[in-house]
Design a protein around this motif. Structure first.
Motif, PDB file in Angstrom:
ATOM      1  N   GLN A   1      42.868   1.174  32.439  1.00  0.00           N
ATOM      2  CA  GLN A   1      43.470   1.232  33.775  1.00  0.00           C
ATOM      3  C   GLN A   1      44.414   0.054  33.949  1.00  0.00           C
ATOM      4  OE1 GLN A   1      40.650   1.658  36.924  1.00  0.00           O
ATOM      5  NE2 GLN A   1      42.140   1.319  38.538  1.00  0.00           N
ATOM      6  N   VAL A   2      45.568   0.338  34.537  1.00  0.00           N
ATOM      7  CA  VAL A   2      46.573  -0.704  34.706  1.00  0.00           C
ATOM      8  C   VAL A   2      46.099  -1.737  35.721  1.00  0.00           C
ATOM      9  CG1 VAL A   2      47.797   0.514  36.542  1.00  0.00           C
ATOM     10  CG2 VAL A   2      49.023  -1.136  35.098  1.00  0.00           C
ATOM     11  N   GLN A   3      46.489  -2.973  35.497  1.00  0.00           N
ATOM     12  CA  GLN A   3      46.288  -4.036  36.481  1.00  0.00           C
ATOM     13  C   GLN A   3      47.643  -4.604  36.846  1.00  0.00           C
ATOM     14  OE1 GLN A   3      43.404  -6.680  34.571  1.00  0.00           O
ATOM     15  NE2 GLN A   3      41.821  -5.855  35.928  1.00  0.00           N
ATOM     16  N   LEU A   4      47.807  -4.904  38.126  1.00  0.00           N
ATOM     17  CA  LEU A   4      49.052  -5.460  38.638  1.00  0.00           C
ATOM     18  C   LEU A   4      48.763  -6.825  39.243  1.00  0.00           C
ATOM     19  CD1 LEU A   4      50.349  -2.260  40.479  1.00  0.00           C
ATOM     20  CD2 LEU A   4      50.978  -3.050  38.186  1.00  0.00           C
ATOM     21  N   VAL A   5      49.546  -7.816  38.869  1.00  0.00           N
ATOM     22  CA  VAL A   5      49.335  -9.180  39.359  1.00  0.00           C
ATOM     23  C   VAL A   5      50.643  -9.710  39.929  1.00  0.00           C
ATOM     24  CG1 VAL A   5      48.640 -11.520  38.783  1.00  0.00           C
ATOM     25  CG2 VAL A   5      47.534  -9.580  37.650  1.00  0.00           C
ATOM     26  N   GLU A   6      50.628  -9.978  41.242  1.00  0.00           N
ATOM     27  CA  GLU A   6      51.802 -10.532  41.909  1.00  0.00           C
ATOM     28  C   GLU A   6      51.762 -12.057  41.862  1.00  0.00           C
ATOM     29  OE1 GLU A   6      50.499  -6.989  44.597  1.00  0.00           O
ATOM     30  OE2 GLU A   6      49.559  -8.625  43.487  1.00  0.00           O
ATOM     31  N   SER A   7      52.938 -12.643  41.914  1.00  0.00           N
ATOM     32  CA  SER A   7      53.068 -14.098  42.000  1.00  0.00           C
ATOM     33  C   SER A   7      54.409 -14.431  42.636  1.00  0.00           C
ATOM     34  CB  SER A   7      52.964 -14.745  40.623  1.00  0.00           C
ATOM     35  OG  SER A   7      53.997 -14.291  39.779  1.00  0.00           O
ATOM     36  N   GLY A   8      54.557 -15.700  43.039  1.00  0.00           N
ATOM     37  CA  GLY A   8      55.838 -16.159  43.552  1.00  0.00           C
ATOM     38  C   GLY A   8      55.907 -16.349  45.049  1.00  0.00           C
ATOM     39  N   CYS A  22      55.779  -9.097  39.679  1.00  0.00           N
ATOM     40  CA  CYS A  22      54.608  -8.227  39.548  1.00  0.00           C
ATOM     41  C   CYS A  22      54.462  -7.889  38.071  1.00  0.00           C
ATOM     42  CB  CYS A  22      54.779  -6.961  40.375  1.00  0.00           C
ATOM     43  SG  CYS A  22      53.514  -5.701  40.083  1.00  0.00           S
ATOM     44  N   ALA A  23      53.449  -8.446  37.450  1.00  0.00           N
ATOM     45  CA  ALA A  23      53.213  -8.217  36.031  1.00  0.00           C
ATOM     46  C   ALA A  23      52.174  -7.119  35.861  1.00  0.00           C
ATOM     47  CB  ALA A  23      52.724  -9.501  35.368  1.00  0.00           C
ATOM     48  N   ALA A  24      52.499  -6.156  35.007  1.00  0.00           N
ATOM     49  CA  ALA A  24      51.611  -5.012  34.772  1.00  0.00           C
ATOM     50  C   ALA A  24      51.002  -5.088  33.392  1.00  0.00           C
ATOM     51  CB  ALA A  24      52.386  -3.715  34.933  1.00  0.00           C
ATOM     52  N   SER A  25      49.729  -4.758  33.308  1.00  0.00           N
ATOM     53  CA  SER A  25      49.067  -4.686  32.008  1.00  0.00           C
ATOM     54  C   SER A  25      49.308  -3.312  31.406  1.00  0.00           C
ATOM     55  CB  SER A  25      47.566  -4.930  32.176  1.00  0.00           C
ATOM     56  OG  SER A  25      46.989  -3.886  32.947  1.00  0.00           O
ATOM     57  N   GLY A  26      48.974  -3.185  30.126  1.00  0.00           N
ATOM     58  CA  GLY A  26      49.044  -1.888  29.490  1.00  0.00           C
ATOM     59  C   GLY A  26      50.429  -1.535  28.982  1.00  0.00           C
ATOM     60  N   SER A  27      50.526  -0.306  28.521  1.00  0.00           N
ATOM     61  CA  SER A  27      51.768   0.147  27.896  1.00  0.00           C
ATOM     62  C   SER A  27      52.492   1.154  28.788  1.00  0.00           C
ATOM     63  CB  SER A  27      51.445   0.780  26.545  1.00  0.00           C
ATOM     64  OG  SER A  27      50.574   1.885  26.723  1.00  0.00           O
ATOM     65  N   GLY A 102      48.357  -4.201  43.489  1.00  0.00           N
ATOM     66  CA  GLY A 102      48.043  -5.573  43.130  1.00  0.00           C
ATOM     67  C   GLY A 102      47.231  -6.222  44.241  1.00  0.00           C
ATOM     68  N   GLN A 103      46.889  -7.497  44.023  1.00  0.00           N
ATOM     69  CA  GLN A 103      46.052  -8.203  44.991  1.00  0.00           C
ATOM     70  C   GLN A 103      46.856  -8.796  46.140  1.00  0.00           C
ATOM     71  OE1 GLN A 103      47.221  -9.607  42.310  1.00  0.00           O
ATOM     72  NE2 GLN A 103      47.897 -11.644  42.967  1.00  0.00           N
ATOM     73  N   GLY A 104      48.162  -8.874  45.972  1.00  0.00           N
ATOM     74  CA  GLY A 104      49.036  -9.382  47.022  1.00  0.00           C
ATOM     75  C   GLY A 104      49.367 -10.848  46.868  1.00  0.00           C
ATOM     76  N   THR A 105      50.517 -11.221  47.399  1.00  0.00           N
ATOM     77  CA  THR A 105      50.934 -12.621  47.439  1.00  0.00           C
ATOM     78  C   THR A 105      51.518 -12.908  48.818  1.00  0.00           C
ATOM     79  OG1 THR A 105      52.220 -14.330  46.290  1.00  0.00           O
ATOM     80  CG2 THR A 105      53.236 -12.156  46.461  1.00  0.00           C
ATOM     81  N   GLN A 106      51.112 -14.032  49.393  1.00  0.00           N
ATOM     82  CA  GLN A 106      51.502 -14.368  50.761  1.00  0.00           C
ATOM     83  C   GLN A 106      52.904 -14.963  50.793  1.00  0.00           C
ATOM     84  OE1 GLN A 106      49.690 -14.112  53.874  1.00  0.00           O
ATOM     85  NE2 GLN A 106      51.724 -14.647  54.672  1.00  0.00           N
ATOM     86  N   VAL A 107      53.716 -14.442  51.687  1.00  0.00           N
ATOM     87  CA  VAL A 107      55.039 -15.008  51.964  1.00  0.00           C
ATOM     88  C   VAL A 107      55.057 -15.424  53.430  1.00  0.00           C
ATOM     89  CG1 VAL A 107      57.501 -14.532  52.175  1.00  0.00           C
ATOM     90  CG2 VAL A 107      56.219 -13.673  50.198  1.00  0.00           C
TER      91      VAL A 107
END
Length: 111
Positions: A1-8, A22-27, A102-107
């Protein structure tokens, strides 16, 4: 299962800029459409921008001309360049692919 990780995310003054990732795992990242959403306190989550597998982009009217969505398929990463930020852009920003969030990133835009 894909995972999405936000940053910035972070705190920026009005008129400033931030770039979210937003970095995604998997192919097979390149075959999927991707999207950015945001949710401000006390408000519903709203669509900010989308990018299709062929690079077609679409934006909410509130961010047109200020935000740019892009993707780097070689890095399995999607971006959101945010310029001319306003206090009303303050929110948690989420990336989404299909049913995965993704888990979200606060702006926070504040002086």
């Amino acid at each position: 299962q894909v995972q999405l990780v936000e940053s910035g995310g972070g705190l920026v003054q009005p008129g400033g800029s931030l770039r979210l990732s937003c970095a995604a795992s998997g192919s097979m990242f390149s075959i999927y459409s991707m999207a950015w959403y945001r949710q401000a306190p006390g408000k519903q989550r709203e669509l900010v921008a989308t990018i299709s597998s062929d690079g077609t982009k679409d934006y909410a009217n509130s961010v047109k001309g200020r935000f740019t969505i892009s993707r780097d398929n070689a890095k399995n990463t999607m971006y959101l360049q945010m310029n001319s930020l306003k206090p009303e852009d303050t929110a948690v920003y989420y990336c989404k692919r299909d049913l995965t969030w993704g888990q979200g990133t606060q702006v926070t835009v504040s002086s």
